[in-house]
Design an enzyme around this catalytic site. Structure first.
Site, PDB file in Angstrom:
ATOM      1  N   HIS A  88       0.953  -1.284  -0.257  1.00  8.60           N
ATOM      2  CA  HIS A  88       0.187   0.314  -0.164  1.00  8.60           C
ATOM      3  C   HIS A  88       0.463   0.989  -0.174  1.00  8.60           C
ATOM      4  CE1 HIS A  88      -3.946  -1.897   0.784  1.00  8.60           C
ATOM      5  NE2 HIS A  88      -3.670  -3.191   1.243  1.00  8.60           N
ATOM      6  N   LYS A  95      -7.803  13.649   4.725  1.00  6.40           N
ATOM      7  CA  LYS A  95      -6.844  12.641   4.692  1.00  6.40           C
ATOM      8  C   LYS A  95      -6.562  12.796   5.352  1.00  6.40           C
ATOM      9  CE  LYS A  95      -6.426  13.474   0.460  1.00  6.40           C
ATOM     10  NZ  LYS A  95      -6.179  12.058  -0.874  1.00  6.40           N
ATOM     11  N   LYS A 100       1.333  14.470   1.211  1.00  8.76           N
ATOM     12  CA  LYS A 100      -0.084  15.176   0.715  1.00  8.76           C
ATOM     13  C   LYS A 100      -0.672  16.743   0.234  1.00  8.76           C
ATOM     14  CE  LYS A 100      -2.407  10.594   2.577  1.00  8.76           C
ATOM     15  NZ  LYS A 100      -3.565   9.791   2.129  1.00  8.76           N
ATOM     16  N   THR A 142      -8.731   6.413  -1.772  1.00  7.05           N
ATOM     17  CA  THR A 142     -10.295   6.087  -1.848  1.00  7.05           C
ATOM     18  C   THR A 142     -11.208   7.374  -1.391  1.00  7.05           C
ATOM     19  OG1 THR A 142     -10.000   5.135   0.689  1.00  7.05           O
ATOM     20  CG2 THR A 142      -9.881   3.301  -0.846  1.00  7.05           C
ATOM     21  N   LYS A 174     -14.547   8.206  -3.395  1.00  5.50           N
ATOM     22  CA  LYS A 174     -16.208   8.543  -2.586  1.00  5.50           C
ATOM     23  C   LYS A 174     -15.762  10.156  -3.236  1.00  5.50           C
ATOM     24  CE  LYS A 174     -13.858   5.894   0.768  1.00  5.50           C
ATOM     25  NZ  LYS A 174     -13.152   6.170   2.678  1.00  5.50           N
TER      26      LYS A 174
END
Ligand code: NBG
Length: 793
Positions: free
Chosen positions: A326, A519, A525, A629, A633
């Site tokens: 991952h 997140k 990020k 993910t 959404k």
């Protein structure tokens, strides 16, 4: 037979001597949950002849279970009826259950997989840890993140049952504990299949030493109990010290060994001592490296308890285990110190050595040179000297039949880079399984308004076959439909604004654009890039570079937890909260801009935030986000993606069309080149670009104060962030995540989004195209791909 409704009433009466009208929320919650548990009791069992997939994961981020379970059981309407009859609000349970046992995408993915597998009749049982305290609860004090423990069982735990008979003994060097399972049903939609989530709790063998207590040594008399309970006390204990690292290794071994003993017991009940059918009966999927210690442990159990030869045991491992990677971030690829490993589980270490020896023999036979062997060794000293470590990812690839990444680009990076030596010798083991999300929770439940509208237009087949959403495309130019989509979005924005008002005490104008980044907080990020772009808009509005009359008012909403020991991440939270304060206090812009950092972002919050988004921020440096993910959404709920070509964003844009999304920034090839040829000069960009300089300088020019929050070397955290961007640090070069490289194209693209928003229906058309093309991102698709291509289940 009594109905579900009647059972609720009976349980309330028996347990609490109350009626629906006078029961407290907690009593009601327990009664409804118990009645639902009763309704499934005869259909819920481990017994099946099908192939069984065991999903081992350190995290299961389930979110609130009650609504989802009732939805899947088809009991939601009955509960609602009962509540209406008694004047109880449908959403009473919103503050009851928390979602504790996970941290981020990896744990939430596990939860979506459970839902999809049960819905599509795949026998798929989750195994993990029943942490006493899950992920901490976050709140802000003067803009700083603060943490408190989350005692998630304080309302009871009606969705699980303790299975005393299945407890097993776990042995560490100098310590033995019981692993006691708590089982929760995982109910497929329409109660298709009921699988199990089995979470292990650590308990002492001897609860209490009576002699010591008599001798008035009270602390000592409870020592064994405390030491045992510590193992499953918290999710991801701080591992900055050796003691913390030891505890994490214990956790990993604890749930791995317990699970394997459980599987072997079940297998033997059917097959006796003949292990030849083991791998055709069971597939064990390792969710990242946390459960990889399962591999030497299964070898050990098969050799020492079942009398198999090591070679037979190794063969079974290779045919049974499959591994999902991952992350490609170096610091997240687990390596255990040999010294520590030997202190905790020396019996297992012996098998790591044997596996390593087998590996060396095997790769040599495949023609790997003596020199290149170092790229494969499981036991290795990557930093020279005798600092020996165990590479968990290497062990996973070697001793399994499948290694997969979680989005196409991520799998390509694994093959070309992170695990390239392995891809060279075992190409057939590598495969991609792009992540997915369950539409039952993320659309049907979280956005009933949109779900209802979709049902009216195209029927409800999408609930179990998300590709059906494609049928919405034919409405892409239908003005009425687009207006309706716009009004549903407004409704979701109003609901979110009301919720934020209640939770945070902050006013949010639902007519603003909702531009959202939620997140985990991590440098890669790039929440900091988002923050800088907001400042750039702020300064632009003030100095007239941006025309105030043309600018569509925008609320930038953040949600994120920072790991408690991650100082820079905490600094970034403080920075964003400072920006929020600055803007609020400035009457020149505060009718145009709003920045909100919501506290304690979690699954339940996400269910409110995501349906309300106009813009989904997915802005990681290309090549760093394995998949993401939340991006899926948001897409499903009709937001446009403002993102880089990274992770699953690429596939999202491929499905929904680049014209319906906003892509900016360097591609992974460019980033790689900049890294390899060393030509990236962050300082030079900073010095030559006044807009960049202006926003970055706010870290140090007195615009903001970090109020004494310290960085790694004792300097103020804002100064440290500034240094990390302009100078670098001992472990990285300046601007490690290429914020300056992407800054302008990001800001320009953001302004384009803002401009496009003026044409409401054109904008909603993009939103609709995203929803219509989200089919690929159902975790139903992901699970069915795994079932077919990996597990053969
Ligand atoms: C995370 C990645 C995400 C990905 C999830 C689920 C870890 C180690 N990795 O990009 O960062 O979406 O896993 O695959 O938590």
């Amino acid at each position: 037979m009594s109905t579900f409704k009647e059972n609720i009433v009976t349980i309330l009466d028996l347990d609490y001597n109350k009626t629906v009208k006078d029961a407290t929320t907690v009593e009601l919650y327990n009664a409804v949950s118990k009645a639902a548990m009763k309704s499934i009791s005869k259909d819920w069992s481990w017994d099946t002849d099908k192939k069984k997939v065991c999903y081992l994961s350190a995290e299961f981020l389930m979110g609130r279970m009650i609504y989802n379970n009732l939805l899947n059981l088809g009991l939601l309407d009955q509960m609602n009826e009962l509540f209406v009859e008694n004047g109880v609000d449908f959403s009473v349970f919103e503050d009851i259950e928390d979602d504790a046992l996970g941290n981020g995408g990896l744990g939430r993915l596990a939860a979506c997989f459970l839902d999809s597998a049960a819905t599509h009749n795949v026998v798929f049982n989750g195994y993990g840890i029943r942490y006493k305290y899950g992920i901490f609860k976050q709140y802000f004090e003067n803009g700083f993140q603060k943490e408190t423990a989350d005692n998630w069982t304080r309302f009871g735990d009606p969705w699980s049952k303790r299975v005393e008979d299945d407890k097993v003994l776990i042995e560490f060097k100098g310590q033995s504990v019981w692993a006691v399972p708590y089982d929760s049903p995982v109910i497929g939609y329409g109660a298709a299949t009921i699988n199990t989530l089995r979470l292990w709790q650590s308990e002492p063998v001897n609860v209490f030493d009576f002699d010591l207590f008599n001798a008035q040594k009270y602390d000592k008399s409870f020592k064994e109990k405390n030491d045992a309970e510590a193992i499953t006390s918290v999710l991801y204990p701080n591992d900055s010290t050796d003691a913390g690292k030891k505890l994490r290794l214990k956790q990993q071994y604890f749930f791995s060994s317990a699970t394997l003993q459980d599987i072997i017991k079940k297998y033997k009940a059917k097959h006796g001592d003949d292990f030849s059918a083991f791998s055709s009966e069971y597939a064990i999927q390792l969710n990242d490296t946390h459960p990889v210690v399962s591999i030497p442990e299964l070898c050990r159990l098969l050799v020492e308890n079942e009398g198999l030869t090591f070679n037979k045991a190794l063969k079974i491992c290779k045919e049974t285990f499959a591994y999902t990677n991952h992350t490609v971030l170096e610091e997240a690829l687990e390596k255990w110190s040999v010294k520590l490993f030997k202190q905790v589980i020396p019996n297992v270490y012996k098998y790591v050595v044997k596996i390593n020896n087998a590996l060396i023999k095997e790769v040599k036979a495949l023609g790997v040179s003596d020199e290149d062997i170092k790229n494969y060794q499981i036991i290795d000293n990557p930093w020279g000297g005798d600092w020996m470590v165990i590479h968990m990812a290497r062990m996973a690839v070697y001793t399994s039949y499948s290694t997969n990444g979680v989005a196409q680009i991520h799998t390509e990076i694994l093959k070309a880079d992170t695990l390239n030596p392995w891809f060279k010798i075992y190409p057939e083991r590598f495969n991609n399984k792009t992540n997915g999300i369950t539409q039952r929770r993320w659309l049907d439940l979280a956005n009933m308004e949109l779900a209802g509208f979709i049902n009216d237009k195209i029927g409800n087949g999408w609930i179990t076959n998300l590709d059906e959403l494609k049928k919405l495309e034919k409405f892409a130019d239908n003005k009425k439909v687009l207006q309706k989509i716009d009004s549903i979005k407004k409704q979701k924005k109003e609901q979110l604004a009301a919720y934020i008002k209640e939770k945070e005490g902050i006013d949010l104008d639902p007519s603003f654009i909702f531009d959202i980044q939620v997140k985990r907080l991590h440098e890669y990020k790039r929440q900091l890039l988002n923050a800088f772009s907001i400042l750039d808009i702020y300064f632009g509005l003030k100095d007239g570079r941006i025309n105030k009359d043309e600018f569509n008012p925008t609320a930038f909403i953040f949600g994120a937890k920072a790991a408690p020991g991650y100082l820079r991440a905490k600094g970034i939270i403080k920075f964003i909260n400072e920006i929020s304060k600055l803007i609020d206090a400035d009457p020149e812009v505060n009718d145009k801009l709003k920045v909100i950092f919501v506290s304690n972002y979690c699954v339940s919050y996400a269910e409110k935030i995501i349906p309300a988004a106009d813009v989904s921020e997915q802005i990681s440096t290309a090549g760093t986000e394995a998949s993401g993910t939340s991006n899926m959404k948001f897409m499903l709920n009709g937001a446009v993606t403002l993102g880089t070509y990274d992770g699953a964003n690429i596939e999202i844009v491929e499905q929904a069309g680049e014209e319906n999304n906003y892509i900016f920034g360097a591609r992974v090839e460019e980033i790689n080149e900049l890294k390899e040829n060393g030509s990236y000069d962050a300082k030079a960009i900073y010095n030559s670009n006044p807009r960049i300089k202006k926003v970055v300088d706010t870290l140090i020019d007195g615009t903001f104060s970090d109020d004494g929050l310290k960085g790694e070397n004792g300097e103020g955290i804002f100064q440290e962030l500034y240094n990390s961007l302009t100078e670098g640090a001992s472990w990285h070069k300046a601007d490690h995540y290429f914020i300056f490289r992407d800054f302008e194209s990001y800001c320009d693209t953001k302004m384009q989004v803002n401009k496009d928003f003026s044409d409401t229906l054109a904008f909603r058309k993009k939103c609709l195209m995203n929803t219509a093309n989200a089919g690929k991102f159902s975790s139903d698709r992901t699970i069915l791909d795994y079932a077919k291509e990996v597990w053969h289940a």
